[in-house]
Design a protein around this motif. Sequence first.
Motif, mmCIF file in Angstrom:
data_model
loop_
_atom_site.group_PDB
_atom_site.id
_atom_site.type_symbol
_atom_site.label_atom_id
_atom_site.label_comp_id
_atom_site.label_asym_id
_atom_site.label_seq_id
_atom_site.Cartn_x
_atom_site.Cartn_y
_atom_site.Cartn_z
ATOM 1 N N ALA A 110 -21.143 -39.752 22.669
ATOM 2 C CA ALA A 110 -20.112 -39.954 21.417
ATOM 3 C C ALA A 110 -20.484 -39.098 20.434
ATOM 4 O O ALA A 110 -19.460 -38.241 19.769
ATOM 5 N N ALA A 111 -21.757 -38.841 20.015
ATOM 6 C CA ALA A 111 -22.454 -38.096 19.037
ATOM 7 C C ALA A 111 -21.822 -36.911 19.332
ATOM 8 O O ALA A 111 -21.583 -35.787 18.066
ATOM 9 N N ILE A 112 -22.163 -35.727 20.510
ATOM 10 C CA ILE A 112 -21.896 -34.831 20.705
ATOM 11 C C ILE A 112 -21.071 -33.950 20.798
ATOM 12 O O ILE A 112 -20.097 -33.471 20.450
ATOM 13 N N THR A 113 -19.357 -35.430 21.124
ATOM 14 C CA THR A 113 -18.157 -35.240 20.838
ATOM 15 C C THR A 113 -18.377 -34.921 19.530
ATOM 16 O O THR A 113 -17.122 -33.981 19.356
ATOM 17 N N ALA A 114 -18.598 -35.932 18.723
ATOM 18 C CA ALA A 114 -17.494 -35.640 17.224
ATOM 19 C C ALA A 114 -18.133 -34.467 16.918
ATOM 20 O O ALA A 114 -17.707 -33.874 15.662
ATOM 21 N N ALA A 115 -19.401 -33.994 17.134
ATOM 22 C CA ALA A 115 -20.128 -32.364 16.678
ATOM 23 C C ALA A 115 -19.059 -31.486 17.082
ATOM 24 O O ALA A 115 -19.137 -30.640 16.753
ATOM 25 N N MET A 116 -18.587 -31.699 18.420
ATOM 26 C CA MET A 116 -17.820 -31.145 18.615
ATOM 27 C C MET A 116 -16.165 -30.740 18.088
ATOM 28 O O MET A 116 -15.841 -29.755 18.098
ATOM 29 N N ARG A 117 -15.264 -31.986 17.262
ATOM 30 C CA ARG A 117 -14.883 -31.980 16.920
ATOM 31 C C ARG A 117 -14.934 -31.112 15.521
ATOM 32 O O ARG A 117 -14.043 -30.874 15.165
ATOM 33 N N VAL A 118 -16.009 -31.445 14.644
ATOM 34 C CA VAL A 118 -16.254 -30.953 13.870
ATOM 35 C C VAL A 118 -16.391 -29.443 14.270
ATOM 36 O O VAL A 118 -15.440 -28.536 13.000
ATOM 37 N N LEU A 119 -17.101 -28.808 15.101
ATOM 38 C CA LEU A 119 -17.013 -27.218 14.985
ATOM 39 C C LEU A 119 -16.215 -27.161 15.805
ATOM 40 O O LEU A 119 -14.755 -25.714 15.030
ATOM 41 N N LEU A 120 -14.980 -28.094 16.041
ATOM 42 C CA LEU A 120 -13.700 -27.071 16.669
ATOM 43 C C LEU A 120 -12.611 -27.233 15.004
ATOM 44 O O LEU A 120 -11.870 -26.128 14.860
ATOM 45 N N ALA A 121 -12.772 -28.244 13.945
ATOM 46 C CA ALA A 121 -12.105 -28.480 13.056
ATOM 47 C C ALA A 121 -12.128 -27.213 12.244
ATOM 48 O O ALA A 121 -11.574 -26.982 11.483
ATOM 49 N N GLY A 122 -13.454 -26.677 12.446
ATOM 50 C CA GLY A 122 -14.310 -26.040 11.112
ATOM 51 C C GLY A 122 -13.866 -24.858 11.190
ATOM 52 O O GLY A 122 -12.912 -23.668 10.985
#
Length: 147
Positions: A135-147
């Motif tokens: 879940a933490a990795i998925t959240a980090a990926m969402r932040v990277l993809l949104a930025g």
Amino acid sequence: MPFTQKYDDATREAATARVLERRATNPDDRSVLRVVADEFNVGQQSLRAWVAEADGEQGVRKTRRSRPRFSPVVTTRIEPADVPDTSIPAIESAPAVAAVTPVVPVARQENVAESPNAEIASLEAEIESLRRGNAAITAAMRVLLAG
């Protein structure tokens, strides 16, 4: 000046027959053309053309299996979440690496006799730890993809 044949018909027929004979006795030998071309002192490309012509006359046509041009590639796409997911911890600021907690697997003792319930509880705790890490990795990926 008219074209003259470089090799006589007897050499051509003998070399072609030798290649076909060697292929019949040892089909895995990949150096047949080179060996026979050296033996009869003819060019390999000429011999290859003669053998292809002889195979065509006999009706023997080898079909090759086609290989895929590229190997299949597995891709994973993470879609950005429109609705915030409450099960995934939110990451607020730029240092995304600091927000991700390392996943530490639960140590299992090999020699100690445990009851089945304790082992099941240990495995469930390990699964939950892995889910939190994912879940933490998925959240980090969402932040990277949104930025």
